[in-house]
Design a protein around this motif. Sequence first.
Motif, PDB file in Angstrom:
ATOM      1  N   ASP A 100       0.828  -1.200   0.000  1.00  0.00           N
ATOM      2  CA  ASP A 100       0.000   0.000   0.000  1.00  0.00           C
ATOM      3  C   ASP A 100       0.868   1.258   0.000  1.00  0.00           C
ATOM      4  OD1 ASP A 100      -3.096   0.779   0.752  1.00  0.00           O
ATOM      5  OD2 ASP A 100      -1.671   2.231   1.577  1.00  0.00           O
ATOM      6  N   ALA A 101       0.376   2.307  -0.652  1.00  0.00           N
ATOM      7  CA  ALA A 101       1.133   3.559  -0.772  1.00  0.00           C
ATOM      8  C   ALA A 101       1.461   4.184   0.577  1.00  0.00           C
ATOM      9  CB  ALA A 101       0.349   4.555  -1.624  1.00  0.00           C
ATOM     10  N   GLN A 102       0.692   3.847   1.622  1.00  0.00           N
ATOM     11  CA  GLN A 102       0.972   4.409   2.943  1.00  0.00           C
ATOM     12  C   GLN A 102       2.334   3.978   3.485  1.00  0.00           C
ATOM     13  OE1 GLN A 102      -2.140   4.597   5.948  1.00  0.00           O
ATOM     14  NE2 GLN A 102      -3.668   4.002   4.417  1.00  0.00           N
ATOM     15  N   PHE A 103       2.928   2.918   2.897  1.00  0.00           N
ATOM     16  CA  PHE A 103       4.234   2.449   3.341  1.00  0.00           C
ATOM     17  C   PHE A 103       5.377   2.907   2.429  1.00  0.00           C
ATOM     18  CE2 PHE A 103       1.256  -0.767   5.024  1.00  0.00           C
ATOM     19  CZ  PHE A 103       1.564  -0.679   6.369  1.00  0.00           C
ATOM     20  N   ASP A 104       5.065   3.692   1.415  1.00  0.00           N
ATOM     21  CA  ASP A 104       6.094   4.050   0.428  1.00  0.00           C
ATOM     22  C   ASP A 104       7.286   4.783   1.049  1.00  0.00           C
ATOM     23  OD1 ASP A 104       4.620   2.861  -1.540  1.00  0.00           O
ATOM     24  OD2 ASP A 104       3.984   4.721  -2.526  1.00  0.00           O
ATOM     25  N   ALA A 105       7.042   5.571   2.072  1.00  0.00           N
ATOM     26  CA  ALA A 105       8.120   6.391   2.641  1.00  0.00           C
ATOM     27  C   ALA A 105       9.061   5.602   3.547  1.00  0.00           C
ATOM     28  CB  ALA A 105       7.533   7.569   3.422  1.00  0.00           C
ATOM     29  N   ASP A 106       8.588   4.467   4.102  1.00  0.00           N
ATOM     30  CA  ASP A 106       9.431   3.773   5.093  1.00  0.00           C
ATOM     31  C   ASP A 106       9.219   2.256   5.094  1.00  0.00           C
ATOM     32  OD1 ASP A 106       6.862   3.716   6.156  1.00  0.00           O
ATOM     33  OD2 ASP A 106       7.518   4.117   8.208  1.00  0.00           O
ATOM     34  N   ARG A 107       8.954   1.668   3.941  1.00  0.00           N
ATOM     35  CA  ARG A 107       8.644   0.230   3.882  1.00  0.00           C
ATOM     36  C   ARG A 107       9.762  -0.658   4.453  1.00  0.00           C
ATOM     37  NH1 ARG A 107       6.868   0.429  -0.712  1.00  0.00           N
ATOM     38  NH2 ARG A 107       4.626   0.509  -0.262  1.00  0.00           N
ATOM     39  N   PRO A 108      11.034  -0.446   4.071  1.00  0.00           N
ATOM     40  CA  PRO A 108      12.091  -1.298   4.643  1.00  0.00           C
ATOM     41  C   PRO A 108      12.165  -1.189   6.168  1.00  0.00           C
ATOM     42  CG  PRO A 108      12.900  -0.145   2.705  1.00  0.00           C
ATOM     43  CD  PRO A 108      11.572   0.466   3.040  1.00  0.00           C
ATOM     44  N   GLU A 109      12.009   0.024   6.689  1.00  0.00           N
ATOM     45  CA  GLU A 109      12.050   0.221   8.132  1.00  0.00           C
ATOM     46  C   GLU A 109      10.849  -0.462   8.801  1.00  0.00           C
ATOM     47  OE1 GLU A 109      14.277   3.518   6.156  1.00  0.00           O
ATOM     48  OE2 GLU A 109      12.296   2.597   5.868  1.00  0.00           O
ATOM     49  N   ASP A 110       9.700  -0.390   8.138  1.00  0.00           N
ATOM     50  CA  ASP A 110       8.493  -1.034   8.670  1.00  0.00           C
ATOM     51  C   ASP A 110       8.693  -2.545   8.785  1.00  0.00           C
ATOM     52  OD1 ASP A 110       5.326  -0.910   9.015  1.00  0.00           O
ATOM     53  OD2 ASP A 110       5.781  -2.561   7.662  1.00  0.00           O
ATOM     54  N   ILE A 111       9.244  -3.153   7.753  1.00  0.00           N
ATOM     55  CA  ILE A 111       9.483  -4.599   7.781  1.00  0.00           C
ATOM     56  C   ILE A 111      10.525  -4.950   8.832  1.00  0.00           C
ATOM     57  CG2 ILE A 111      10.369  -6.551   6.424  1.00  0.00           C
ATOM     58  CD1 ILE A 111       9.002  -5.263   3.977  1.00  0.00           C
ATOM     59  N   GLN A 112      11.543  -4.107   8.979  1.00  0.00           N
ATOM     60  CA  GLN A 112      12.565  -4.360   9.997  1.00  0.00           C
ATOM     61  C   GLN A 112      11.988  -4.253  11.405  1.00  0.00           C
ATOM     62  OE1 GLN A 112      15.530  -5.579   9.167  1.00  0.00           O
ATOM     63  NE2 GLN A 112      15.795  -5.930  11.356  1.00  0.00           N
ATOM     64  N   ARG A 113      11.083  -3.302  11.623  1.00  0.00           N
ATOM     65  CA  ARG A 113      10.434  -3.191  12.935  1.00  0.00           C
ATOM     66  C   ARG A 113       9.630  -4.455  13.245  1.00  0.00           C
ATOM     67  NH1 ARG A 113       9.750   2.271  11.387  1.00  0.00           N
ATOM     68  NH2 ARG A 113       7.656   1.873  10.531  1.00  0.00           N
ATOM     69  N   ALA A 114       8.972  -4.982  12.220  1.00  0.00           N
ATOM     70  CA  ALA A 114       8.198  -6.216  12.415  1.00  0.00           C
ATOM     71  C   ALA A 114       9.120  -7.364  12.807  1.00  0.00           C
ATOM     72  CB  ALA A 114       7.429  -6.554  11.139  1.00  0.00           C
ATOM     73  N   ILE A 115      10.212  -7.515  12.091  1.00  0.00           N
ATOM     74  CA  ILE A 115      11.154  -8.602  12.383  1.00  0.00           C
ATOM     75  C   ILE A 115      11.703  -8.476  13.800  1.00  0.00           C
ATOM     76  CG2 ILE A 115      13.390  -9.582  11.739  1.00  0.00           C
ATOM     77  CD1 ILE A 115      12.686  -8.775   8.810  1.00  0.00           C
ATOM     78  N   GLN A 116      12.027  -7.245  14.191  1.00  0.00           N
ATOM     79  CA  GLN A 116      12.554  -7.016  15.542  1.00  0.00           C
ATOM     80  C   GLN A 116      11.511  -7.328  16.614  1.00  0.00           C
ATOM     81  OE1 GLN A 116      13.880  -2.949  15.216  1.00  0.00           O
ATOM     82  NE2 GLN A 116      15.898  -3.518  14.457  1.00  0.00           N
ATOM     83  N   ALA A 117      10.217  -7.208  16.247  1.00  0.00           N
ATOM     84  CA  ALA A 117       9.127  -7.515  17.190  1.00  0.00           C
ATOM     85  C   ALA A 117       8.789  -9.004  17.205  1.00  0.00           C
ATOM     86  CB  ALA A 117       7.888  -6.698  16.826  1.00  0.00           C
ATOM     87  N   GLY A 118       9.525  -9.791  16.407  1.00  0.00           N
ATOM     88  CA  GLY A 118       9.273 -11.227  16.353  1.00  0.00           C
ATOM     89  C   GLY A 118       8.321 -11.651  15.258  1.00  0.00           C
ATOM     90  N   VAL A 119       7.864 -10.684  14.463  1.00  0.00           N
ATOM     91  CA  VAL A 119       6.939 -10.980  13.361  1.00  0.00           C
ATOM     92  C   VAL A 119       7.783 -11.137  12.096  1.00  0.00           C
ATOM     93  CG1 VAL A 119       4.821 -10.257  12.184  1.00  0.00           C
ATOM     94  CG2 VAL A 119       5.250  -9.523  14.544  1.00  0.00           C
ATOM     95  N   ASP A 120       8.328 -12.323  11.905  1.00  0.00           N
ATOM     96  CA  ASP A 120       9.309 -12.498  10.828  1.00  0.00           C
ATOM     97  C   ASP A 120       8.717 -13.037   9.530  1.00  0.00           C
ATOM     98  OD1 ASP A 120       8.795 -15.038  11.750  1.00  0.00           O
ATOM     99  OD2 ASP A 120      10.893 -15.608  12.018  1.00  0.00           O
TER     100      ASP A 120
END
Length: 257
Positions: free
Chosen positions: A14-34
């Motif tokens: 979704d376009a709402q993630f265009d500005a920070d998609r890699p960081e968003d995925i990294q935050r998920a991984i760090q939260a255990g959502v891999d």
Amino acid sequence: MPLRFIDTHAHLYDAQFDADRPEDIQRAIQAGVDRICLPNCDLSTIEPMMSLTKQWPENCFAMMGLHPCYVKDNFMEELKAMEQWLSGTKFAAIGEIGLDYYWDTTFVAEQKTAFRHQVAWALRYNLPVVIHTRSSMPDGIEIVRENQNGSLKGVFHCFGGSIEEAHAITELGFYLGIGGTATFKNSTLTEVLSQISLDHILLETDAPYLAPVPYRGKRNESAYIPLIAARIAEIKQCSVEEVAEATTRNAELLFGL
């Protein structure tokens, strides 16, 4: 050992993630959502969705399907193009498919036809279905029931129905997708979750939509899955570890992750 979760439903393209998609995925991984399952919407979302699976092959898993809100006069043409993808590419599920009577009922007949057509794909390709049923739960359950030959499997995404509907779904061998709405004050899911076994539950965000408390009203993201798990644990009077273990196992079994 850190807890591991799976977000079974997130629109990360979704376009709402265009500005920070890699960081968003990294935050998920760090939260255990891999691991994150990506539902498709229409032909326009396929390429951005598949791009994510190429960039993060161990974390992002694509589905293929036509969302009911995108079913219009040309829906059969879209389905034909999608089936070409299905015949040559591995997907985690057929989804997001189903029925939506909330905003517009102009194409209800077409939605039902598209839904049945895609359920047939699931049976043909031995894939689970991820079902959207907004203001249409009884019809959604009935179409699953009429096609359940013992091998149809899947999840009713963003479940918000009654305990009777929850039992009907689990009796069909399907899971309930539980997201941020479970954390909302006076959520009707409290009664449902108190009576439904963890064996029938999957965690999801539906990001960027339906963020859990305390982020309600803001952009949702996969890193918030532990907040949903914590609320389920509170309702069921069990540990977050138990919720993580059961829901991750359920997702792995359903989607073959």
